[in-house]
Design an enzyme around this catalytic site. Structure first.
Site, PDB file in Angstrom:
ATOM      1  N   ILE A 158       0.176  76.940 -35.567  1.00  0.00           N
ATOM      2  CA  ILE A 158      -0.225  78.169 -35.923  1.00  0.00           C
ATOM      3  C   ILE A 158       0.772  79.125 -36.874  1.00  0.00           C
ATOM      4  CG2 ILE A 158      -1.725  80.327 -35.635  1.00  0.00           C
ATOM      5  CD1 ILE A 158      -2.808  78.714 -33.407  1.00  0.00           C
ATOM      6  N   GLY A 188       9.057  81.637 -36.724  1.00  0.00           N
ATOM      7  CA  GLY A 188       8.224  82.034 -35.779  1.00  0.00           C
ATOM      8  C   GLY A 188       6.764  81.676 -35.849  1.00  0.00           C
ATOM      9  N   SER A 189       6.162  81.598 -34.780  1.00  0.00           N
ATOM     10  CA  SER A 189       4.571  81.393 -34.392  1.00  0.00           C
ATOM     11  C   SER A 189       4.304  80.967 -33.398  1.00  0.00           C
ATOM     12  CB  SER A 189       4.072  80.466 -35.733  1.00  0.00           C
ATOM     13  OG  SER A 189       2.725  80.742 -36.047  1.00  0.00           O
ATOM     14  N   ARG A 190       3.182  79.830 -33.185  1.00  0.00           N
ATOM     15  CA  ARG A 190       2.513  79.500 -32.155  1.00  0.00           C
ATOM     16  C   ARG A 190       2.369  77.940 -32.100  1.00  0.00           C
ATOM     17  NH1 ARG A 190      -2.600  82.708 -30.568  1.00  0.00           N
ATOM     18  NH2 ARG A 190      -3.805  80.812 -30.344  1.00  0.00           N
TER      19      ARG A 190
END
Length: 221
Positions: A158, A188-190
């Site tokens: 994501i 950056g993220s998930r």
């Protein structure tokens, strides 16, 4: 340690822009102000180091285990819950989510060995990664890997408010090996992992994970 190939153009461009800015400052903008020139050089060096460290791949002894699910990313565990996975399984699963800050290593690794049974890319928004709707409205990919005993594990990359590009290296029908790279998310993220309800979770909320090393769950036999 080595640097990831996805960062080559960004690191080169950043270095050239900062070099040009410093030369411009030295010869024209601050030619009579040595303090400003030194400060600019220091700030430029810090910025360049921050960009380079983002693409680092540290040397690690990777964890392997047929029934173990290994963390697909470095970061912090921010979600452990039972939830409805509506895209592929269309039933309830155990979700484990790992948030990656811009300071984390951003290589994404296969958490299990198996065959990719499903892959799909979704363009979308760039809500902050912890927003409740980020998993369904942000740019994302979904990968489902089937292990030898038929159990399937779903991964979802994501993108967040800063991350603006998701990279993947897998396709449907491809065999994958635990610990190998399956993708990369820039800045950056998930990553969400969806597991069977009877999987035994091995991490806690707030725990720091290392991609390819930390065991996040044990799959049922």
């Amino acid at each position: 340690m080595r640097l990831h190939r996805e960062g080559t153009i960004i690191m080169l461009t950043t270095g050239l822009v900062l070099l040009a800015l410093n030369l411009l400052a030295y010869y024209y903008l601050f030619s009579d102000n040595s303090t400003a020139i030194i400060l600019l050089a220091i700030v430029s060096l810090i910025l360049f180091v921050l960009v380079v460290q983002f693409f680092r791949i540290p040397n690690r002894l990777l964890t392997t285990g047929e029934s173990q699910v290994i963390a697909p990313a470095d970061g912090k565990v921010v979600v452990i819950e039972e939830t409805l996975e509506s895209e592929y399984f269309k039933d309830r699963r155990r979700q484990v989510s790992i948030f990656m800050s811009p300071l984390n290593v951003h290589v994404n690794r296969n958490p299990v060995t198996g065959i990719v049974r499903y892959f799909k890319y979704f363009p979308g928004k760039y809500l902050v990664a912890w927003h409740p709707k980020s998993s369904t409205e942000n740019e994302r990919t979904t990968v489902v890997i089937e292990v030898a005993n038929g159990t399937q594990v779903l991964l979802r990359q994501i993108a967040g408010a800063v991350a603006r590009r998701i990279i993947w290296y897998v396709k449907e029908g491809q065999p994958v090996k635990q610990g190998d790279e399956f993708g990369f998310i820039k800045f950056g993220s998930r990553v969400d992992v969806f597991l069977p309800l009877d999987a035994e979770i091995k991490v806690k909320i707030g725990e720091i994970t290392k991609g390819g090393v930390t065991v996040i769950a044990e799959l049922p036999s």
